[in-house]
Design an enzyme around this catalytic site. Structure first.
Site, short mmCIF file in Angstrom:
data_model
loop_
_atom_site.label_atom_id
_atom_site.label_comp_id
_atom_site.label_asym_id
_atom_site.label_seq_id
_atom_site.Cartn_x
_atom_site.Cartn_y
_atom_site.Cartn_z
N GLN A 155 -36.92 -14.18 -41.32
CA GLN A 155 -36.66 -14.62 -39.94
C GLN A 155 -37.79 -15.43 -39.32
O GLN A 155 -37.54 -16.40 -38.62
CB GLN A 155 -36.36 -13.38 -39.09
CG GLN A 155 -35.98 -13.66 -37.66
CD GLN A 155 -35.58 -12.40 -36.94
OE1 GLN A 155 -34.50 -11.87 -37.16
NE2 GLN A 155 -36.45 -11.90 -36.08
N GLU A 199 -36.86 -19.37 -31.33
CA GLU A 199 -38.16 -19.05 -30.71
C GLU A 199 -39.14 -20.20 -30.77
O GLU A 199 -40.34 -20.03 -30.57
CB GLU A 199 -38.76 -17.82 -31.39
CG GLU A 199 -37.90 -16.58 -31.20
CD GLU A 199 -38.49 -15.35 -31.86
OE1 GLU A 199 -39.40 -15.48 -32.70
OE2 GLU A 199 -38.01 -14.25 -31.54
N ASP A 235 -42.20 -11.85 -40.07
CA ASP A 235 -41.20 -10.86 -39.69
C ASP A 235 -40.04 -11.03 -40.67
O ASP A 235 -39.27 -11.99 -40.58
CB ASP A 235 -40.72 -11.06 -38.24
CG ASP A 235 -39.70 -10.01 -37.85
OD1 ASP A 235 -39.38 -9.14 -38.69
OD2 ASP A 235 -39.21 -10.05 -36.69
N GLU A 280 -43.86 -7.50 -40.70
CA GLU A 280 -42.95 -6.71 -39.83
C GLU A 280 -41.62 -6.46 -40.55
O GLU A 280 -41.08 -7.36 -41.18
CB GLU A 280 -42.73 -7.54 -38.55
CG GLU A 280 -41.82 -6.90 -37.52
CD GLU A 280 -41.63 -7.81 -36.29
OE1 GLU A 280 -42.55 -8.59 -35.94
OE2 GLU A 280 -40.55 -7.73 -35.68
N ASP A 306 -40.44 -2.72 -36.29
CA ASP A 306 -39.76 -3.27 -35.11
C ASP A 306 -38.38 -2.62 -35.05
O ASP A 306 -38.20 -1.63 -34.32
CB ASP A 306 -39.67 -4.81 -35.23
CG ASP A 306 -38.77 -5.40 -34.15
OD1 ASP A 306 -38.54 -4.74 -33.12
OD2 ASP A 306 -38.28 -6.55 -34.32
N LYS A 331 -41.15 -3.58 -27.41
CA LYS A 331 -40.25 -4.45 -26.65
C LYS A 331 -39.62 -3.56 -25.60
O LYS A 331 -38.87 -2.63 -25.94
CB LYS A 331 -39.14 -4.99 -27.55
CG LYS A 331 -39.58 -5.99 -28.61
CD LYS A 331 -38.41 -6.25 -29.57
CE LYS A 331 -38.73 -7.35 -30.57
NZ LYS A 331 -37.77 -7.36 -31.70
N ARG A 360 -38.34 -11.37 -26.86
CA ARG A 360 -37.09 -11.38 -27.62
C ARG A 360 -36.73 -12.83 -27.93
O ARG A 360 -37.25 -13.76 -27.29
CB ARG A 360 -35.93 -10.74 -26.81
CG ARG A 360 -36.13 -9.31 -26.40
CD ARG A 360 -36.51 -8.37 -27.51
NE ARG A 360 -35.63 -8.33 -28.66
CZ ARG A 360 -34.88 -7.31 -29.02
NH1 ARG A 360 -34.88 -6.22 -28.28
NH2 ARG A 360 -34.14 -7.33 -30.13
N SER A 361 -35.82 -13.01 -28.86
CA SER A 361 -35.47 -14.40 -29.20
C SER A 361 -34.71 -15.07 -28.04
O SER A 361 -34.82 -16.28 -27.84
CB SER A 361 -34.67 -14.45 -30.50
OG SER A 361 -33.61 -13.54 -30.46
N LYS A 382 -46.74 -11.02 -29.25
CA LYS A 382 -45.86 -11.89 -30.03
C LYS A 382 -44.92 -12.60 -29.06
O LYS A 382 -43.95 -12.01 -28.57
CB LYS A 382 -45.07 -11.01 -31.01
CG LYS A 382 -44.23 -11.77 -32.01
CD LYS A 382 -43.41 -10.78 -32.84
CE LYS A 382 -42.51 -11.49 -33.80
NZ LYS A 382 -41.37 -10.64 -34.22
C1 2PG Z 1 -37.83 -9.78 -33.64
C2 2PG Z 1 -37.40 -10.49 -32.40
C3 2PG Z 1 -38.46 -11.27 -31.71
P1 2PG Z 1 -34.95 -10.64 -31.71
O1 2PG Z 1 -37.00 -9.51 -34.54
O2 2PG Z 1 -38.97 -9.36 -33.75
O3 2PG Z 1 -39.16 -12.15 -32.54
O4 2PG Z 1 -36.21 -11.17 -32.54
O5 2PG Z 1 -35.30 -10.71 -30.28
O6 2PG Z 1 -33.84 -11.58 -32.10
O7 2PG Z 1 -34.70 -9.23 -32.16
MG MG Z 2 -38.66 -8.21 -35.57
#
Ligand code: 2PG
Ligand code: MG
Length: 412
Positions: A155, A199, A235, A280, A306, A331, A360-361, A382
């Site tokens: 990702q 992102e 990640d 991650e 995460d 988060k 978040r994305s 991040k």
């Molecule tokens: C992640 C996040 C942020 P998402 O996986 O760490 O980079 O992505 O917000 O899509 O979960």
């Molecule tokens: Mg992640």
């Protein structure tokens, strides 16, 4: 102490163009706290549910019908505000009111309190006397759930200017690597469109290893030694690849499948070869034992949970017991309320789990998470590198350099 005199919400859009909730809290009729909730694309199974029945409108309706329950509460009294939200919710995953509502109400309240007390938000959230800047961890190349077909399965390829002595230098270095990578990608593929993922990381048509090689090249082109002044992170967001029925990770863009053991080897090879400072979700969100193996194997890399830990203190305790990570993402919207997230941070800090406060994305242009990163003693923040909603967080860090309570960079 200032008291909440009004609370209102509205439907807005996040950076991906999806509907979300924004909440305004005013204390003592003049101090406005305003927060717009973000949302993820690679969402952990055990995260707080974002909206009641998946609809921002339904969460907003709950706020409108219950606004009187918040009027008169002290805006700095996070615990009472959290309890009021939980009484309305009556579930253990915020599906009753929506985690986005809990996120926006709790952060808007403390932001309003910070204005009423003329103190920066980070100092309202912590009793510490001095603070350190977290290292910005920025996305330079995106794939997986954040970019389209042809991009890497993994990702995010991230960078961290771990040799920087100042936040100004750390931010400038991340920006320069992002720019240099564009040149490297254009050279590799003259048809590269300069497309970017959710992102702000470049989204080229490249296989995982090639994307990592070119990212390392961009760092080296600028005269840095990979893993010394500037390091790569990844990640893997491996739950995206994990197929529960087949019990395999399916890398359909690169065209291979990994068993659980092969996935540990795949991640290990990448950590070694590219000298990753940060890895991650290298295995899927329920693979606590596989994460333990990686944590034992790579003590000098932040082996980070995460989707594994979803900013949930009970799940983090499980990860601590099984030594499944030495670092964890924070988060707030995974947890729901800011109160929940601060409890998670306390548990992490007590157990030497290094925190990485994260965007978040799907983001808003708010920047409170820069303060939350400082207050939770996060080692990294991040938040991406480019794009208005990403730069907003970095710019807030730069504004905070004017504050004498913050001195120097965190120790990684
Ligand atoms: C992640 C996040 C942020 P998402 O996986 O760490 O980079 O992505 O917000 O899509 O979960
Ligand atoms: Mg992640």
């Amino acid at each position: 102490m200032a008291k909440i005199s009004s609370i209102e919400g509205r439907i807005l859009y996040n950076s991906r163009g999806s509907k979300t909730i924004e909440v305004d809290i005013i204390s003592d009729e003049k101090f406005l706290g305003r927060v717009c909730a973000p949302s993820g694309a690679s969402v952990g199974k055990y995260e707080a549910v974002s909206f009641k029945n998946g609809k921002p409108e339904e969460s907003l309706k709950i706020l409108k019908e219950n606004s009187s329950k918040f009027i008169g509460l002290e805006s700095s009294d996070l615990e009472t505000i959290h309890k009021t939200l939980n009484e309305l919710d009556q579930t253990n995953n915020y599906s009753g009111i929506g985690g986005a509502l809990a996120f926006a109400v709790t952060i808007a309240a403390v932001e309003s309190a910070s204005k009423a007390e003329s103190r920066p938000l980070f100092s309202i959230l912590s009793n510490e006397k001095s603070f350190k800047f977290p290292f910005p961890l920025g996305n330079i190349l995106g794939g997986g759930a954040h970019a389209g077909p042809g991009t890497p399965d993994i990702q995010e390829i991230l960078i961290c200017a771990n040799g920087s002595k100042t936040i100004e230098d750390a931010i400038a270095t991340n920006l320069s690597v992002h720019k240099e990578l564009r040149k490297v990608l254009e050279k590799e593929d003259p048809n590269f469109t300069n497309g970017r993922g959710d992102e702000g990381g470049w989204a080229p048509k490249l296989e995982n290893h090639k994307a990592l090689e070119l990212s390392a090249k961009a760092i080296e082109n600028l005269g840095y030694t990979l893993g010394k002044e500037v390091s790569l992170g990844v990640d893997f967001a491996s739950s995206t690849q994990w197929n529960e029925e087949k019990k395999k990770y399916i890398y359909d863009r690169a065209g291979f499948e990994n068993s659980s053991e092969e996935q540990i080897d795949f991640a290990s090879e990448i950590i070694d070869k590219y000298k990753l400072i940060y890895a991650e979700d290298a295995v899927h969100e329920e693979a606590f034992e596989d994460m333990s193996e990686l944590t034992a194997k790579f003590p000098n890399t932040l082996i980070t949970g995460d989707d594994l830990t979803v900013t949930n203190k009970n799940i983090l305790q499980k990860a601590i017991n099984s030594k499944s990570c030495n670092a964890a993402i924070l988060k707030v919207n995974q947890a729901g309320s800011l109160f929940d997230a601060l409890e998670f941070a306390e548990l992490a800090n007590q157990n030497h789990i290094r925190l990485i406060t994260s965007h978040r994305s799907g983001e808003s242009t708010d920047s409170q998470i820069s303060h939350i990163g400082l207050a939770t003693k996060s080692k990294m923040l991040k938040v991406g590198i480019v794009g208005g909603e990403r730069v907003a967080k970095l710019n807030e860090l730069l504004r905070l350099t004017e504050h004498d309570l913050i001195c120097g960079m965190a120790e990684l």
